[in-house]
Write a protein that holds these residues in place. Structure first.
Motif, PDB file in Angstrom:
ATOM      1  N   LEU A  80       0.829  -1.282  -0.149  1.00  0.00           N
ATOM      2  CA  LEU A  80       0.048   0.004   0.252  1.00  0.00           C
ATOM      3  C   LEU A  80       0.868   1.393  -0.123  1.00  0.00           C
ATOM      4  O   LEU A  80       0.500   2.189  -0.844  1.00  0.00           O
ATOM      5  N   ALA A  81       2.007   1.143   0.878  1.00  0.00           N
ATOM      6  CA  ALA A  81       3.003   2.615   0.666  1.00  0.00           C
ATOM      7  C   ALA A  81       3.554   2.756  -0.557  1.00  0.00           C
ATOM      8  O   ALA A  81       3.502   3.807  -0.940  1.00  0.00           O
ATOM      9  N   ALA A  82       4.012   1.655  -1.157  1.00  0.00           N
ATOM     10  CA  ALA A  82       4.396   1.752  -2.674  1.00  0.00           C
ATOM     11  C   ALA A  82       3.542   2.429  -3.523  1.00  0.00           C
ATOM     12  O   ALA A  82       3.844   3.188  -4.354  1.00  0.00           O
ATOM     13  N   ALA A  83       2.257   1.634  -3.431  1.00  0.00           N
ATOM     14  CA  ALA A  83       1.313   2.251  -4.299  1.00  0.00           C
ATOM     15  C   ALA A  83       0.850   3.684  -4.305  1.00  0.00           C
ATOM     16  O   ALA A  83       0.585   4.280  -5.059  1.00  0.00           O
ATOM     17  N   ALA A  84       1.050   3.857  -3.001  1.00  0.00           N
ATOM     18  CA  ALA A  84       0.603   5.453  -2.650  1.00  0.00           C
ATOM     19  C   ALA A  84       1.588   6.342  -3.110  1.00  0.00           C
ATOM     20  O   ALA A  84       1.528   7.492  -3.712  1.00  0.00           O
ATOM     21  N   ALA A  85       2.888   5.841  -2.917  1.00  0.00           N
ATOM     22  CA  ALA A  85       4.011   6.719  -3.509  1.00  0.00           C
ATOM     23  C   ALA A  85       4.105   6.654  -5.137  1.00  0.00           C
ATOM     24  O   ALA A  85       4.361   7.849  -5.481  1.00  0.00           O
ATOM     25  N   ILE A  86       3.544   5.885  -5.678  1.00  0.00           N
ATOM     26  CA  ILE A  86       3.547   5.687  -7.265  1.00  0.00           C
ATOM     27  C   ILE A  86       2.165   6.602  -7.709  1.00  0.00           C
ATOM     28  O   ILE A  86       2.446   7.373  -8.649  1.00  0.00           O
ATOM     29  N   ALA A  87       1.030   6.460  -7.056  1.00  0.00           N
ATOM     30  CA  ALA A  87       0.029   6.898  -7.555  1.00  0.00           C
ATOM     31  C   ALA A  87      -0.505   8.158  -7.127  1.00  0.00           C
ATOM     32  O   ALA A  87      -1.378   9.039  -7.629  1.00  0.00           O
ATOM     33  N   ASP A  89      -2.633  10.913  -5.436  1.00  0.00           N
ATOM     34  CA  ASP A  89      -4.341  11.082  -5.655  1.00  0.00           C
ATOM     35  C   ASP A  89      -4.761  10.885  -7.259  1.00  0.00           C
ATOM     36  O   ASP A  89      -5.794  11.052  -7.641  1.00  0.00           O
ATOM     37  N   ASP A  90      -3.850  10.215  -8.022  1.00  0.00           N
ATOM     38  CA  ASP A  90      -4.171  10.056  -9.598  1.00  0.00           C
ATOM     39  C   ASP A  90      -5.070   8.758  -9.687  1.00  0.00           C
ATOM     40  O   ASP A  90      -4.503   7.816  -9.616  1.00  0.00           O
ATOM     41  N   LEU A  91      -6.501   8.985 -10.092  1.00  0.00           N
ATOM     42  CA  LEU A  91      -7.300   7.728 -10.180  1.00  0.00           C
ATOM     43  C   LEU A  91      -7.009   6.686 -11.124  1.00  0.00           C
ATOM     44  O   LEU A  91      -7.198   5.634 -11.082  1.00  0.00           O
ATOM     45  N   GLY A  92      -6.450   7.515 -12.209  1.00  0.00           N
ATOM     46  CA  GLY A  92      -6.034   6.929 -13.517  1.00  0.00           C
ATOM     47  C   GLY A  92      -4.772   5.923 -13.042  1.00  0.00           C
ATOM     48  O   GLY A  92      -4.889   4.777 -13.493  1.00  0.00           O
ATOM     49  N   THR A  93      -3.842   6.198 -12.525  1.00  0.00           N
ATOM     50  CA  THR A  93      -2.833   5.595 -12.091  1.00  0.00           C
ATOM     51  C   THR A  93      -3.090   4.674 -11.237  1.00  0.00           C
ATOM     52  O   THR A  93      -2.700   3.542 -11.313  1.00  0.00           O
ATOM     53  N   MET A  94      -4.085   4.850 -10.086  1.00  0.00           N
ATOM     54  CA  MET A  94      -4.492   3.729  -9.449  1.00  0.00           C
ATOM     55  C   MET A  94      -5.181   2.669  -9.939  1.00  0.00           C
ATOM     56  O   MET A  94      -4.697   1.503  -9.916  1.00  0.00           O
ATOM     57  N   ALA A  95      -5.877   2.825 -11.161  1.00  0.00           N
ATOM     58  CA  ALA A  95      -6.529   1.865 -11.505  1.00  0.00           C
ATOM     59  C   ALA A  95      -5.462   1.172 -12.545  1.00  0.00           C
ATOM     60  O   ALA A  95      -5.919   0.052 -13.049  1.00  0.00           O
ATOM     61  N   ARG A  96      -4.625   1.574 -12.851  1.00  0.00           N
ATOM     62  CA  ARG A  96      -3.588   0.958 -13.734  1.00  0.00           C
ATOM     63  C   ARG A  96      -2.761   0.104 -13.086  1.00  0.00           C
ATOM     64  O   ARG A  96      -2.180  -0.775 -13.508  1.00  0.00           O
ATOM     65  N   LEU A  97      -2.542   0.190 -12.108  1.00  0.00           N
ATOM     66  CA  LEU A  97      -1.474  -0.454 -10.994  1.00  0.00           C
ATOM     67  C   LEU A  97      -1.730  -1.939 -11.146  1.00  0.00           C
ATOM     68  O   LEU A  97      -3.005  -2.427 -10.898  1.00  0.00           O
ATOM     69  N   PRO A  98      -0.874  -2.882 -11.164  1.00  0.00           N
ATOM     70  CA  PRO A  98       0.474  -2.705 -11.093  1.00  0.00           C
ATOM     71  C   PRO A  98       1.411  -2.222 -12.365  1.00  0.00           C
ATOM     72  O   PRO A  98       2.668  -2.395 -12.548  1.00  0.00           O
ATOM     73  N   GLU A  99       0.789  -1.989 -13.465  1.00  0.00           N
ATOM     74  CA  GLU A  99       1.219  -1.647 -14.839  1.00  0.00           C
ATOM     75  C   GLU A  99       1.702  -0.327 -14.444  1.00  0.00           C
ATOM     76  O   GLU A  99       1.077   0.837 -14.153  1.00  0.00           O
ATOM     77  N   THR A 100       2.924   0.127 -14.801  1.00  0.00           N
ATOM     78  CA  THR A 100       3.674   1.237 -14.591  1.00  0.00           C
ATOM     79  C   THR A 100       4.284   1.672 -15.830  1.00  0.00           C
ATOM     80  O   THR A 100       5.231   2.748 -15.468  1.00  0.00           O
ATOM     81  N   ASP A 152      22.827   9.920  -5.764  1.00  0.00           N
ATOM     82  CA  ASP A 152      22.999   9.923  -7.190  1.00  0.00           C
ATOM     83  C   ASP A 152      22.266   9.004  -7.912  1.00  0.00           C
ATOM     84  O   ASP A 152      21.900   9.164  -9.018  1.00  0.00           O
ATOM     85  N   ALA A 153      21.340   8.095  -7.016  1.00  0.00           N
ATOM     86  CA  ALA A 153      20.396   7.396  -7.865  1.00  0.00           C
ATOM     87  C   ALA A 153      19.147   7.814  -7.930  1.00  0.00           C
ATOM     88  O   ALA A 153      17.913   7.325  -8.813  1.00  0.00           O
ATOM     89  N   ILE A 154      18.688   8.911  -7.292  1.00  0.00           N
ATOM     90  CA  ILE A 154      17.458   9.579  -7.246  1.00  0.00           C
ATOM     91  C   ILE A 154      17.122  10.103  -8.600  1.00  0.00           C
ATOM     92  O   ILE A 154      18.015  11.213  -9.009  1.00  0.00           O
ATOM     93  N   THR A 155      16.430  10.079  -9.092  1.00  0.00           N
ATOM     94  CA  THR A 155      16.132  10.718 -10.749  1.00  0.00           C
ATOM     95  C   THR A 155      14.524  11.154 -10.621  1.00  0.00           C
ATOM     96  O   THR A 155      14.024  10.978  -9.824  1.00  0.00           O
ATOM     97  N   GLU A 156      14.068  11.573 -11.675  1.00  0.00           N
ATOM     98  CA  GLU A 156      12.604  11.940 -12.090  1.00  0.00           C
ATOM     99  C   GLU A 156      11.845  10.673 -12.099  1.00  0.00           C
ATOM    100  O   GLU A 156      10.655  10.965 -11.859  1.00  0.00           O
ATOM    101  N   ASP A 157      12.354   9.291 -12.135  1.00  0.00           N
ATOM    102  CA  ASP A 157      11.543   8.512 -12.137  1.00  0.00           C
ATOM    103  C   ASP A 157      11.588   7.567 -10.608  1.00  0.00           C
ATOM    104  O   ASP A 157      10.754   6.837 -10.305  1.00  0.00           O
ATOM    105  N   THR A 158      12.148   8.289  -9.429  1.00  0.00           N
ATOM    106  CA  THR A 158      12.030   7.778  -8.255  1.00  0.00           C
ATOM    107  C   THR A 158      10.887   8.437  -7.508  1.00  0.00           C
ATOM    108  O   THR A 158      10.364   9.664  -7.444  1.00  0.00           O
ATOM    109  N   VAL A 159      10.233   7.292  -6.927  1.00  0.00           N
ATOM    110  CA  VAL A 159       8.927   7.744  -6.096  1.00  0.00           C
ATOM    111  C   VAL A 159       9.183   7.732  -4.638  1.00  0.00           C
ATOM    112  O   VAL A 159       8.500   8.254  -3.858  1.00  0.00           O
TER     113      VAL A 159
END
Length: 402
Positions: A80-87, A89-100, A152-159
């Motif tokens: 749930l924590a990972a899903a929250a970090a990824i999504a 409040d975006d309902l569209g992203t929530m609906a697609r998980l785990p597809e990222t 150094d590992a944190i990029t724009e893709d890091t959640v």
């Protein structure tokens, strides 16, 4: 020992648990207060979101976090924590998980923090990015992970940055939090087995972690299928949106405002990635009762009880050829002290692997700690034993060796 358990009635061997709070043998024993509360909860109905609000209030109170939530175990809370970090409040992203695909989904973790439980992050669609190495085990004097490597590992893709809390975890959590927050990403702490001491409920929040996960079914002694998620309100909100049953008509949907504001959402979310991780009303009430009891528990009294139980073990194993024991303090892999038992096969006539394996085939089965088998040793943990069971385990070990 007790001989008339439900397991005998079912024809299933029960376990004498000298290994500690291990999920594979049932975790811990639920507190009597929690059992009574669960029984009463089974007698009537409640809106689960309302009950989650009440649980969240208690979690917030005891952890110092902005908000709290209950999942079906610590691993579920990590998902749930990972899903929250990824999504968010975006309902569209929530609906697609785990597809990222095309969505930021990376969780940076020190390599020495990786373990089998981080599959819970990946289940939400996260990609784990390892940093650091294992130089500290080689004795080179280097740290396994330097703070600059995380940055150094944190990029724009890091959640998020993932952190497994143990007494030996490096770099220090405060340093990791500072780096992550400098890059506007949260820190998720896996502290599943890090209580007691009771102070740890708030220690990681105080250190700046954005989300902290605890087991509800270990030392807290709530239902085994409960976990605690404590952290910033935005992540708890997203976790709730992806966890609660969303099979509801929008026209009559009035969720608790303490969890989220209906007006700020585009509509009712789809059933989320957390829907398979549901928690029943009985488990929620049981966790509330257990957590209330846990924070009132006298830890000094419990420590004395554990030490006295280990005295029984050490005295019972004293003088057996080929057996060496030592008392290990808690605070490393386990919160309680343990007796470390080393077997010399030449003098004992058997080795630790054969002994531990044979104990598990008995009826009742006996489980001791097996993490040190490769070193010819095992451990006996007092957390889930009675004094009578401690004597029984010791007698069975002595019999097997003699």
């Amino acid at each position: 020992m007790q001989e008339d358990t439900i397991y005998e009635e079912l024809g299933v061997p029960r376990v004498v648990n000298a290994a500690g709070t291990k999920t594979r043998i049932g975790g811990s024993l639920i507190r009597p207060e929690a059992v009574e509360a669960m029984s009463r909860a089974a007698e009537s109905f409640v809106r689960l979101s309302d009950l989650q609000v009440r649980a969240g209030e208690l979690i917030s109170e005891v952890t110092g976090a902005e908000a709290g939530y209950v999942g079906s175990g610590a691993a579920a809370c990590m998902t749930l924590a990972a899903a929250a970090a990824i999504a968010g409040d975006d309902l569209g992203t929530m609906a697609r998980l785990p597809e990222t695909e095309g969505i930021p989904n990376e969780i940076v973790m020190p390599r020495t923090h990786r373990n089998g439980y981080d599959h819970a992050f990946r289940a939400a669609g996260a990609k784990i990015v390892d940093v650091g190495n294992n130089d500290n085990y080689l004795g080179t004097g280097s740290n396994s992970t330097e703070p600059w490597e995380i940055a150094d590992a944190i990029t724009e893709d890091t959640v998020a940055v993932g952190y497994m809390e143990k007494a030996f975890s490096m770099p220090p959590l405060e340093e990791v939090v500072e780096i992550a927050h400098d890059h506007d990403v949260p820190v998720i702490v896996d502290a599943a087995a890090e209580v007691p001491p009771r102070e740890n409920l708030s220690a990681f929040v105080d250190a700046g972690a954005d989300v902290v996960v605890f087991s509800g079914g270990k030392a807290i002694r709530g239902p085994q299928t409960t976990g605690i998620l404590a952290g910033k309100r935005e992540y708890v909100r997203s976790a709730a949106l992806q966890h609660l049953d969303m099979h509801v008509a929008e026209s009559v949907w009035e969720p608790p405002t303490e969890l989220f504001d209906k007006a700020s959402l585009a509509g009712v979310p789809r059933q989320g990635i957390g829907r398979p991780l549901k928690v029943g009303k009985e488990e929620l009430v049981g966790l509330i009762a257990a957590l209330e009891a846990f924070v009132e528990e006298d830890q000094d009294e419990l420590d004395a009880e554990w030490d006295a139980r280990l005295d029984i073990v050490e005295e019972g194993l004293d003088g057996i050829p080929g057996v060496t024991t030592r008392r290990e303090p808690g605070g490393k892999l386990m919160v309680a002290p343990e007796v470390h038992v080393e077997i010399d096969p030449g003098a004992a006539g058997t080795d630790a692997v054969e002994l531990v394996g044979s104990l598990r085939t008995e009826n009742p089965r006996i489980f001791v700690g097996s993490d040190d088998l490769s070193d010819g040793a095992f451990t006996i943990n007092p957390m889930c034993l009675t004094d009578e069971e401690a004597a029984y385990v010791t007698e069975r070990v002595r019999t097997a060796l003699e």
